[in-house]
Design a protein around this motif. Structure first.
Motif, short mmCIF file in Angstrom:
data_model
loop_
_atom_site.label_atom_id
_atom_site.label_comp_id
_atom_site.label_asym_id
_atom_site.label_seq_id
_atom_site.Cartn_x
_atom_site.Cartn_y
_atom_site.Cartn_z
N ILE A 93 0.84 -1.19 0.00
CA ILE A 93 0.00 0.00 0.00
C ILE A 93 0.88 1.24 0.00
O ILE A 93 0.62 2.21 -0.72
N GLN A 94 1.93 1.22 0.79
CA GLN A 94 2.87 2.35 0.82
C GLN A 94 3.56 2.51 -0.53
O GLN A 94 3.79 3.64 -0.99
N ASP A 95 3.89 1.38 -1.15
CA ASP A 95 4.55 1.44 -2.46
C ASP A 95 3.65 2.12 -3.49
O ASP A 95 4.11 2.93 -4.31
N VAL A 96 2.34 1.79 -3.47
CA VAL A 96 1.39 2.40 -4.41
C VAL A 96 1.32 3.91 -4.17
O VAL A 96 1.30 4.70 -5.11
N ALA A 97 1.29 4.31 -2.90
CA ALA A 97 1.25 5.74 -2.57
C ALA A 97 2.50 6.46 -3.06
O ALA A 97 2.43 7.56 -3.62
N LEU A 98 3.65 5.83 -2.87
CA LEU A 98 4.91 6.43 -3.32
C LEU A 98 4.98 6.52 -4.84
O LEU A 98 5.45 7.53 -5.39
N GLU A 99 4.53 5.47 -5.51
CA GLU A 99 4.52 5.47 -6.98
C GLU A 99 3.61 6.57 -7.53
O GLU A 99 3.94 7.26 -8.50
N THR A 100 2.44 6.73 -6.89
CA THR A 100 1.51 7.77 -7.32
C THR A 100 2.12 9.15 -7.12
O THR A 100 2.03 10.02 -7.99
N SER A 101 2.75 9.37 -5.97
CA SER A 101 3.38 10.65 -5.68
C SER A 101 4.48 10.97 -6.68
O SER A 101 4.59 12.10 -7.17
N ALA A 102 5.30 9.96 -6.99
CA ALA A 102 6.39 10.16 -7.95
C ALA A 102 5.85 10.51 -9.33
O ALA A 102 6.39 11.39 -10.03
N THR A 103 4.77 9.85 -9.72
CA THR A 103 4.16 10.12 -11.04
C THR A 103 3.62 11.53 -11.11
O THR A 103 3.83 12.24 -12.11
N ILE A 104 2.91 11.96 -10.07
CA ILE A 104 2.34 13.32 -10.07
C ILE A 104 3.45 14.36 -10.07
O ILE A 104 3.39 15.35 -10.83
N THR A 105 4.47 14.17 -9.25
CA THR A 105 5.58 15.13 -9.18
C THR A 105 6.27 15.26 -10.53
O THR A 105 6.56 16.37 -11.00
N GLU A 106 6.53 14.12 -11.17
CA GLU A 106 7.18 14.13 -12.49
C GLU A 106 6.31 14.84 -13.52
O GLU A 106 6.81 15.63 -14.33
N THR A 107 5.01 14.59 -13.47
CA THR A 107 4.09 15.21 -14.43
C THR A 107 4.05 16.72 -14.27
O THR A 107 4.02 17.46 -15.26
N LEU A 108 4.05 17.20 -13.04
CA LEU A 108 3.90 18.63 -12.78
C LEU A 108 5.18 19.42 -13.01
O LEU A 108 5.12 20.63 -13.22
N THR A 109 6.32 18.75 -12.94
CA THR A 109 7.59 19.49 -13.02
C THR A 109 8.40 19.25 -14.29
O THR A 109 9.46 19.87 -14.45
N ASN A 110 7.92 18.38 -15.19
CA ASN A 110 8.72 18.15 -16.40
C ASN A 110 8.56 19.33 -17.38
O ASN A 110 7.57 20.06 -17.35
N LYS A 111 9.53 19.47 -18.24
CA LYS A 111 9.60 20.64 -19.13
C LYS A 111 8.43 20.69 -20.10
O LYS A 111 7.93 21.77 -20.43
N LYS A 112 7.98 19.52 -20.56
CA LYS A 112 6.88 19.49 -21.52
C LYS A 112 5.61 20.07 -20.90
O LYS A 112 4.90 20.86 -21.52
N ALA A 113 5.33 19.68 -19.66
CA ALA A 113 4.15 20.20 -18.98
C ALA A 113 4.27 21.70 -18.74
O ALA A 113 3.32 22.46 -18.94
N LEU A 114 5.45 22.13 -18.32
CA LEU A 114 5.66 23.54 -18.01
C LEU A 114 5.57 24.44 -19.25
O LEU A 114 5.33 25.63 -19.14
N SER A 115 5.77 23.86 -20.42
CA SER A 115 5.71 24.65 -21.65
C SER A 115 4.28 24.88 -22.15
O SER A 115 4.05 25.67 -23.05
N SER A 116 3.32 24.19 -21.54
CA SER A 116 1.93 24.30 -21.99
C SER A 116 1.31 25.62 -21.54
O SER A 116 1.51 26.07 -20.41
N ASN A 117 0.53 26.24 -22.44
CA ASN A 117 -0.16 27.48 -22.09
C ASN A 117 -1.27 27.25 -21.06
O ASN A 117 -1.68 28.19 -20.36
N ALA A 118 -1.74 26.01 -20.98
CA ALA A 118 -2.82 25.68 -20.03
C ALA A 118 -2.26 24.83 -18.88
O ALA A 118 -2.94 23.97 -18.34
#
Length: 232
Positions: A93-118
């Motif tokens: 259960i902890q592993d799933v929580a950590l994997e989810t957190s890592a995925t969200i963090t990567e999505t929000l901070t990667n360059k491709k996401a940051l380049s979006s106007n929205a």
């Protein structure tokens, strides 16, 4: 001329927002429709097989058993569920929580996401979607009669942490925007915090103000694990 350009940019940005929202709504509706259709089609197949006498199961040497009740099928399927739930390590259960957190963090901070106007709209949608999936996973564990008390307690603890972090994120975002920034997107895990500020540049004074807010609202996060970025 600049006024016309601003209006044009505003119209384009508004269209992007509408398209994102429409896409997300369509995704949710289509998913719900597919699940409902699949369930109804499965029931239809079961009914037709019962009526035609095809609902049989061949056992051993030609012995035939007619299955009259769909619940029997569910009970048989439940055998597999028992083995899965009983064999699950609470640390999973902890592993799933950590994997989810890592995925969200990567999505929000990667360059491709940051380049979006929205970015801020898309980021919130993705963050909330992944969080919703994880909470659904935790709810299934908590509600299952096959879940051990240790696993249930672990799932409930993580779920309460997630809910508390969501409340903190909203507070921090609102407090940052109250300082005069256009927007802010915050994501908190059990030991880290990432925030993206909608501004052309971050001065040392800006960073100091943001850090002060984070220290007050999420004091359990070590400052070494705080990431502050800007999005133009």
């Amino acid at each position: 001329m600049s006024s016309v350009r601003r209006r044009k940019n505003f119209v384009i940005f508004s269209l992007v927002i509408m398209l994102c929202l429409i896409g997300y709504i369509n995704f949710s509706l289509n998913r719900q429709s597919l699940l409902q259709t699949s369930s109804e089609y499965e029931k239809y197949q079961m009914t037709m097989m019962k009526e035609s006498g095809m609902m049989t199961e061949i056992l051993d040497e030609g012995e035939v058993v007619f299955i009259e009740d769909e619940e029997l099928l569910k009970e048989e399927d439940g055998l597999e569920e028992v083995s899965i739930v009983d064999s699950m390590d609470p640390s999973r259960i902890q592993d799933v929580a950590l994997e989810t957190s890592a995925t969200i963090t990567e999505t929000l901070t990667n360059k491709k996401a940051l380049s979006s106007n929205a970015y801020f709209i898309e980021g919130r949608i993705e963050r909330d979607k992944k969080r919703s999936e994880m909470i659904g996973y935790l709810d299934n564990i908590v509600k299952s009669e096959l879940t051990s008390s240790e696993m249930r307690n672990e799932a409930q603890t993580i779920k309460l942490q997630v809910i508390a972090n969501v409340d903190r994120e909203v507070k921090i975002e609102n407090m940052i925007k109250a300082k005069g920034f256009n927007d802010a997107l915050v994501y908190i895990t059990d030991n880290s915090l990432s925030t993206v500020i909608h501004t052309d540049d971050l001065t040392q004074q800006d960073v100091a103000q943001i850090v002060d807010i984070i220290k007050r609202e999420a004091s359990f996060i070590p400052l070494d694990n705080v990431v502050i970025m800007n999005k133009k």
